[in-house]
Motif scaffolding. Sequence first.
Motif, short mmCIF file in Angstrom:
data_model
loop_
_atom_site.label_atom_id
_atom_site.label_comp_id
_atom_site.label_asym_id
_atom_site.label_seq_id
_atom_site.Cartn_x
_atom_site.Cartn_y
_atom_site.Cartn_z
N ASN A 209 11.63 4.99 -5.24
CA ASN A 209 11.10 6.35 -5.22
C ASN A 209 11.87 7.28 -4.28
O ASN A 209 11.43 8.39 -4.01
CB ASN A 209 9.61 6.34 -4.84
N PHE A 210 13.03 6.84 -3.82
CA PHE A 210 13.85 7.65 -2.91
C PHE A 210 14.34 8.94 -3.58
O PHE A 210 14.18 10.04 -3.04
CB PHE A 210 15.05 6.81 -2.43
N ALA A 211 14.92 8.81 -4.76
CA ALA A 211 15.50 9.98 -5.42
C ALA A 211 14.42 10.99 -5.80
O ALA A 211 14.62 12.21 -5.69
CB ALA A 211 16.30 9.56 -6.65
N HIS A 212 13.27 10.49 -6.24
CA HIS A 212 12.16 11.38 -6.62
C HIS A 212 11.74 12.22 -5.42
O HIS A 212 11.52 13.44 -5.55
CB HIS A 212 10.99 10.54 -7.12
N ASN A 213 11.61 11.62 -4.26
CA ASN A 213 11.22 12.37 -3.07
C ASN A 213 12.23 13.47 -2.76
O ASN A 213 11.88 14.62 -2.51
CB ASN A 213 11.09 11.45 -1.86
N TRP B 154 5.03 9.29 4.08
CA TRP B 154 5.25 10.67 4.51
C TRP B 154 5.36 11.59 3.29
O TRP B 154 4.98 12.77 3.35
CB TRP B 154 6.51 10.77 5.35
N HIS B 155 5.90 11.06 2.22
CA HIS B 155 6.08 11.87 1.00
C HIS B 155 4.76 12.27 0.36
O HIS B 155 4.59 13.40 -0.10
CB HIS B 155 6.91 11.07 -0.02
N MET B 156 3.80 11.34 0.32
CA MET B 156 2.60 11.55 -0.48
C MET B 156 1.82 12.82 -0.12
O MET B 156 1.33 13.51 -1.01
CB MET B 156 1.68 10.32 -0.40
N PRO B 157 1.65 13.18 1.16
CA PRO B 157 0.95 14.43 1.44
C PRO B 157 1.62 15.65 0.81
O PRO B 157 0.96 16.67 0.57
CB PRO B 157 0.98 14.51 2.97
N GLY B 158 2.92 15.54 0.53
CA GLY B 158 3.61 16.64 -0.14
C GLY B 158 3.01 16.97 -1.49
O GLY B 158 3.05 18.12 -1.94
N HIS B 159 2.43 15.96 -2.16
CA HIS B 159 1.74 16.22 -3.42
C HIS B 159 0.61 17.22 -3.21
O HIS B 159 0.44 18.17 -3.96
CB HIS B 159 1.15 14.91 -3.97
N ILE B 160 -0.21 16.96 -2.18
CA ILE B 160 -1.38 17.80 -1.93
C ILE B 160 -0.96 19.20 -1.50
O ILE B 160 -1.44 20.21 -2.02
CB ILE B 160 -2.27 17.15 -0.85
N TYR B 161 -0.03 19.28 -0.55
CA TYR B 161 0.38 20.59 -0.05
C TYR B 161 1.09 21.40 -1.13
O TYR B 161 0.94 22.63 -1.20
CB TYR B 161 1.27 20.43 1.19
N SER B 162 1.84 20.74 -2.01
CA SER B 162 2.48 21.47 -3.11
C SER B 162 1.44 22.06 -4.05
O SER B 162 1.54 23.21 -4.48
CB SER B 162 3.43 20.54 -3.88
N HIS C 118 0.83 -1.21 0.00
CA HIS C 118 0.00 0.00 0.00
C HIS C 118 0.86 1.26 0.00
O HIS C 118 0.41 2.31 -0.45
CB HIS C 118 -0.93 0.01 1.21
N GLY C 119 2.09 1.15 0.51
CA GLY C 119 3.00 2.29 0.52
C GLY C 119 3.95 2.31 -0.65
O GLY C 119 4.89 3.12 -0.67
N PHE C 120 3.72 1.45 -1.66
CA PHE C 120 4.60 1.34 -2.84
C PHE C 120 6.05 1.08 -2.42
O PHE C 120 6.98 1.47 -3.14
CB PHE C 120 4.53 2.59 -3.72
N TRP C 121 6.24 0.43 -1.27
CA TRP C 121 7.59 0.09 -0.80
C TRP C 121 7.89 -1.31 -1.31
O TRP C 121 7.95 -2.27 -0.55
CB TRP C 121 7.64 0.15 0.72
N TYR C 122 8.08 -1.41 -2.61
CA TYR C 122 8.08 -2.71 -3.28
C TYR C 122 9.24 -3.60 -2.86
O TYR C 122 9.07 -4.82 -2.75
CB TYR C 122 8.07 -2.51 -4.79
N GLU D 60 24.20 9.81 -16.12
CA GLU D 60 23.45 9.75 -17.37
C GLU D 60 22.06 9.14 -17.18
O GLU D 60 21.20 9.28 -18.04
CB GLU D 60 24.23 8.94 -18.42
N LYS D 61 21.83 8.46 -16.03
CA LYS D 61 20.54 7.82 -15.79
C LYS D 61 19.70 8.69 -14.87
O LYS D 61 20.19 9.54 -14.17
CB LYS D 61 20.74 6.44 -15.15
N ARG D 62 18.41 8.39 -14.88
CA ARG D 62 17.53 9.08 -13.96
C ARG D 62 17.72 8.48 -12.58
O ARG D 62 17.60 7.29 -12.39
CB ARG D 62 16.08 8.88 -14.43
N GLY D 63 18.04 9.28 -11.61
CA GLY D 63 18.29 8.78 -10.27
C GLY D 63 18.93 9.87 -9.44
O GLY D 63 18.97 11.04 -9.83
N SER D 64 19.44 9.50 -8.27
CA SER D 64 19.93 10.51 -7.33
C SER D 64 21.05 11.36 -7.90
O SER D 64 21.10 12.57 -7.67
CB SER D 64 20.39 9.82 -6.05
#
Length: 740
Positions: free
Chosen positions: A279-283, A236-244, A45-49, A320-324
């Motif tokens: 999803n670490f780098a995205h956050n 904890w990250h997901m509410p940042g979507h709403i507040y942003s 449920h937390g996408f912590w795959y 060169e890759k998408r990431g941190s």
Amino acid sequence: HGEAFNEGPRQGAVLIPGMAEINFPTSARNPTAQKFFEQGVAQLHGFWYLEAERSFRQAAKEDPDLAIAYWGMAMANANNADRSRKFINEAMKRRVKDTSAREKLYIEALDRFLPKPKTDEPGNEKDSKSNEDDREAKKKRAERYLSDLENILHNNPDDIEARALIALELWHADRYGLKMTSRYAVNALMGEVFDVNPMHPAHHYRIHLWDSARPDNALESAAKCGPSSPGIAHMWHMPGHIYSKLKRYADAAWQQEASARVDHAHMIRTHLMPDEIHNFAHNNEWLVRNLIYIGRVKDALDLSRNLVSLPQHPRLNTVEKRGSSKYGRQRLIQTLTQYGLWKEMIQEAGGPYLPPTEDAMLQADWLGWLAVAHFMSGDQPKGAKTLRSLRRRKLNLRMQMLDLRDADSSAPDEENSDQDVANADEPAEGPTPDELKKKIDQLRPIIARAAAAAATQRKDVTKLKQFAATAKLDSLIQAQWLADAGDLDGGIKMAEKAVNDGKAQVRPLAVLVDLLWRKNKKDEAKKHFETLRSVAAVADLETPMLAKLSDVAEAAGAAEKPGDDWRIAGQPAKDLGDRPPLDQLGPFRWQPPTAPSWGAFRADGELVSGEEFDGRPRIMIFYLGFGCLHCVEQLQGFAPKRSDFESLGIELVGISTESVEQLQTGIKNFDQKIEIPLLSDADAEVFRSFRCWDDFEDQPLHGTFLIDARGRVRWQDISYEPFTDADFLLKESKRLLALP
């Protein structure tokens, strides 16, 4: 266990504090298996795959015939259809034995949903169907999956997990071509989940549901999402979507910082490399953007540098890759440029955080900003020199493109010539004209940006506007440059628009106040400054952009002397959930964990202690023995590089699971001398302590580690395959060990 089990987590799971309470009855005969299964569902449920798959593997370890555990592994590979298919195949094999009717429905629904691989059998060949046909097939599978989930709910009316998964799939369905006809209907379905469990992690899904449509409808879930699963960073990250979306950037930054700290704590504790969590780098890069909005410039720079400093891996996160690494570089440049920290940018040139990169366009973009920094710092010769180098690069590309076109036009017209036939299947070498044109088009705004900075310093407004149109400049940078070049009115007009577009952001207000003050519109400047005082409640006042407003602050009665704090601290909003102190969640920066102590035996039987390497960096290679051909290839690949590593002060050592006698025999019988000290760890204690051990199959794994002089793990690769790219690790070791 099969190919699918090679990848993914190989170390055993533990019951982690802070997981949501889940009620998902299964046929598990072992209570421990049930606990790990429900932990896996909470992590899904937390996408912590990564950790979800680990939990489901642990459930299967405790109860090997638990078919639904393999369903969980398939669900945890939502981003990898191939592995997901292989796991659901395992679940289908096991579902016939001691599996409840409800569990079978879950397993069979996912089996029908996941695409089956094409085979070479007649009639199953992959044909040339159009993308439209592929989309139609996906749509049909999604429709059937939703129908199957509804069937589970029909047969099990009290199953709130089925309700949560239906809500998730209705939101997901867009990607399969199914239009969501009513968000309120989906919201009502989730309401039924929350009626039973008010802190169910489906708050995550409600945030996604309303994120792009009506973010204010998800404020309750934004308050409850993190507290519902406090041990999962993404929650904890997901509410940042709403507040942003609601322009509550300080609240968004708090959420994303909480997420970063939880991730950092988990990775340090479990010795994971940062980008192993998808999803670490995205956050973290989003956190930097929000820090920029609220003026926390020092923290934005600190976190950007931390992202750059993280271990890079060719599979995960090279520049060169998408990431941190790429995100960190982008956000570091963004922070420096948007806050006009030109001298700091020059200091970064060639340093550990903005080193030269092999990506030509990334390097060109950096050089373009470096030219700007030189111009804006008053060093015209260096700025002009860098600008000339960029223009030469563009000219060289144009010449290459013209040469290729000339070559094409002068090619022989004879059809079916012998040379044509001979070269028919050979790919053309070098870039094509279209590729060269694309690079030229990418260079144009970079060059224009530097030229616009040069025009600003010459106070040539006409040229500045001409170049700015091509440069795609940040509007506030352009506003400041217009004012600096002499067009204060033009700069104010652009800054006013930026304030309207970027409400509740520090930069637009700070720039507008400064320009209005310079234009002698002091009353108007003080009016906007009063708004800025609250918006900049947590901003760094030492930042030049804000420090220059000290005269305004005094005139507005907000400060008695330069350097006084003129910010107004705001009160926390009343609709926030429980927020623990951030320091309790974990550290702000990722830090390398400490390597375990160890001891192993030389071929002569003498004990070697890890402490003997104290004060010196080393590469530790965990290999399975001379009987493993891949291991031998790894040793042969690293041995010739030993002197290169030693030139950096790095020692190499190999540790195997062979006994001392087997090690002696292997060294004696090998056809060439291995120039790496080799040690024996026959009881595999060192392998286990470094986590080079598959707890599920009870066997050793390959591992390669860089340990620094302070005994910290700076880089690692643990896998079913040995890491063989010695050149990459040599370069990466040099980079990591040079970092402050």
